[in-house]
Design an enzyme around this catalytic site. Structure first.
Site, PDB file in Angstrom:
ATOM      1  N   ILE A 187       5.755   1.991  -0.057  1.00 51.34           N
ATOM      2  CA  ILE A 187       6.343   1.375   0.373  1.00 51.34           C
ATOM      3  C   ILE A 187       8.193   2.091   1.174  1.00 51.34           C
ATOM      4  CG2 ILE A 187       8.104  -0.225  -0.949  1.00 51.34           C
ATOM      5  CD1 ILE A 187       6.258  -0.274  -3.317  1.00 51.34           C
ATOM      6  N   CYS A 188       9.071   0.813   2.125  1.00 46.81           N
ATOM      7  CA  CYS A 188      10.004   0.882   2.519  1.00 46.81           C
ATOM      8  C   CYS A 188      10.720   0.100   3.209  1.00 46.81           C
ATOM      9  CB  CYS A 188       9.487   2.209   3.642  1.00 46.81           C
ATOM     10  SG  CYS A 188       9.246   1.533   5.392  1.00 46.81           S
TER      11      CYS A 188
END
Ligand SMILES: [Fe+2]
Length: 483
Positions: A187-188
């Site tokens: 995730i980013c």
């Protein structure tokens, strides 16, 4: 297709390309040694995808080198990370390595191209992605690996996620923190850094998926939960990434929507699937944490748009106030003016059984009165709205708020309470004087981007829909922490 790369190589990098490339070469033997020693490196295969899937160096990932990756991925790769590029023949990898080196990256290329490789080969694809909607369905069973910097992570994160910044992901001790028995989702903010992280993990044999469009995509997931079925139907639409709640109330084929969220097309899809018509759209107040979809939904469905007459809007609508009543199907909606969170906040009572309280009364808490920098003035109004207008409703009245806090558990998937349960909330059993003292004393961080969101919701600033996910990143921060 590969030579499109040359379109964006700057004059500066062309000049650098004329310099010697000998120091950027990695031989098949050297690469083999790096992989055996598990040296921290990224091995990007720049060949066509079908060639890659047919056969590639074990631990490598397919990478498309285009303008987008130059702009969105390359700046996120830690400068100290060794990158080795592969092409066939070697020329494209060589040119790309030179260009990356000109941007300060630690880039090399496999001398002699793919065909020079003498080690192990693999087949198939890498670089899997998972759609935000899919992730929402299996959130509890996956390992959420957030690869942003720790300062970004502490500001906002998906509950239950673990933070390992991208640059730390190349440290073997850090990798021990990643479980081997769970599906991993990286995730980013937009999926770019997470894609590089998935590449880095693939290199050492850890399979993972990248969250498509990152946290911006996550914040747009809408999950419908049917709470009441008969004779009136109430569907709670949850924006799972933000804790925002909105509601569809349907009676005899006619439906109203309270506090609709983006993407508003979800409400139209549900109405089509379930065979009802959206005839009225209401907002409880001018929201500060998310962009209201009320205007767009009303326009798209031909429904009437009802907004608080106590708040200023730069566009036309049917402005409603205390004691106004509306019908839909066989149901009735009554408006109560409940100021305190904002001066114009409204609550809506449907069939004298259900109350939609906006940001005044939540399942776990009460609304914060200080979004507009007038905490003291609003606090007395908040107290009066709660005690004289909402808590006087019949005990069994079901309470449907517009948000829930980050740590609040859903009951049978929904965030619903009753007036009876609400009376037991902290701070609702103390005197007005004590209540005002407590509320005024607390300072809370405001929702991210709240000034811009209010301007958009007032109609003073137009947004392109694609800007909404970024604007809405972050928690809702609408409730007072009474814990
Ligand atoms: Fe609000």
């Amino acid at each position: 297709m590969q030579y499109k790369l040359l379109d964006y190589i700057s004059k500066k990098s062309i000049l650098i390309m004329k310099q010697s490339t000998q120091n950027l070469e990695v031989s098949s033997e050297q690469l083999s040694e790096y992989l055996i020693k598990q040296e921290p490196l990224l091995l990007f295969d720049l060949r066509e995808k079908d060639h890659f899937e047919k056969s590639h160096i074990k631990g490598s990932v397919h990478a498309v080198c285009n303008a987008q990756s130059k702009e969105k991925i390359m700046p996120k790769i830690p400068k100290n990370t060794k990158i080795i590029l592969i092409s066939e023949p070697e020329d494209f990898a060589k040119e790309t390595a030179k260009m990356m080196a000109s941007f300060g990256l630690n880039a090399y290329f496999l001398a002699g191209g793919f065909s020079s490789w003498k080690g192990k080969l693999s087949q198939g694809q890498t670089g899997k992605i998972i759609a935000p909607d899919e992730l929402a369905k299996k959130l509890d069973s996956v390992f959420l690996l957030d690869v942003r910097d720790s300062s970004e992570f502490s500001e906002y994160q998906i509950p239950g996620s673990k933070n390992i910044p991208l640059e730390d992901l190349f440290d073997s001790k850090t990798l021990e923190k990643i479980p081997k028995d769970k599906e991993i989702v990286t995730i980013c903010p937009h999926g770019n850094r997470a894609m590089v992280a998935s590449f880095a993990l693939a290199r050492i044999g850890i399979d993972s998926q990248t969250l498509e469009d990152g946290l911006a995509g996550w914040n747009q997931v809408l999950k419908p939960v049917t709470v009441v079925k008969d004779p009136t139907k109430i569907i709670q639409i949850q924006k799972v990434g933000k804790g925002c709640l909105s509601h569809i109330v349907e009676s005899k084929g006619k439906a109203i929507v309270i506090d609709p969220l983006y993407p508003f097309e979800k409400y139209i899809d549900i109405a089509k699937e379930q065979g009802f018509e959206i005839t009225r759209v209401f907002d409880t107040h001018q929201h500060a944490d998310h962009v209201s979809a009320a205007r767009d939904l009303a326009q798209a469905t031909g429904a009437k748009l009802h907004l608080s007459k106590y708040e200023g809007y730069a566009f036309d609508a049917d402005f409603v106030g205390d004691s106004d009543e509306f019908s839909f199907g066989q149901s009735n909606l009554r408006v109560i003016h409940t100021p305190g969170h904002t001066p114009g906040s409204l609550s809506y009572v449907v069939d004298e059984k259900y109350v939609f309280t906006g940001d005044i009364l939540f399942v776990e808490s009460i609304g914060r009165p200080d979004l507009r920098d007038q905490a003291e003035e609003f606090t007395e109004e908040l107290y009066n709205s709660l005690h004289n207008k909402l808590l006087v409703l019949p005990h069994h009245t079901m309470v449907f708020p517009t948000h829930h806090g980050e740590n609040v558990e859903a009951s049978q998937e929904a965030f619903v309470s009753t007036i009876q349960q609400s009376k037991k909330l902290p701070w609702l059993d103390i005197s007005k004087q004590d209540f005002i003292q407590k509320i005024v004393a607390i300072t809370l961080p405001r929702p991210m981007n709240y000034r811009k969101i209010i301007t958009v919701n007032k109609g003073e600033l137009k947004l392109v829909h694609s800007e909404i996910p970024d604007l809405e990143i972050g928690p809702n921060r609408c409730a007072v922490d009474v814990s």
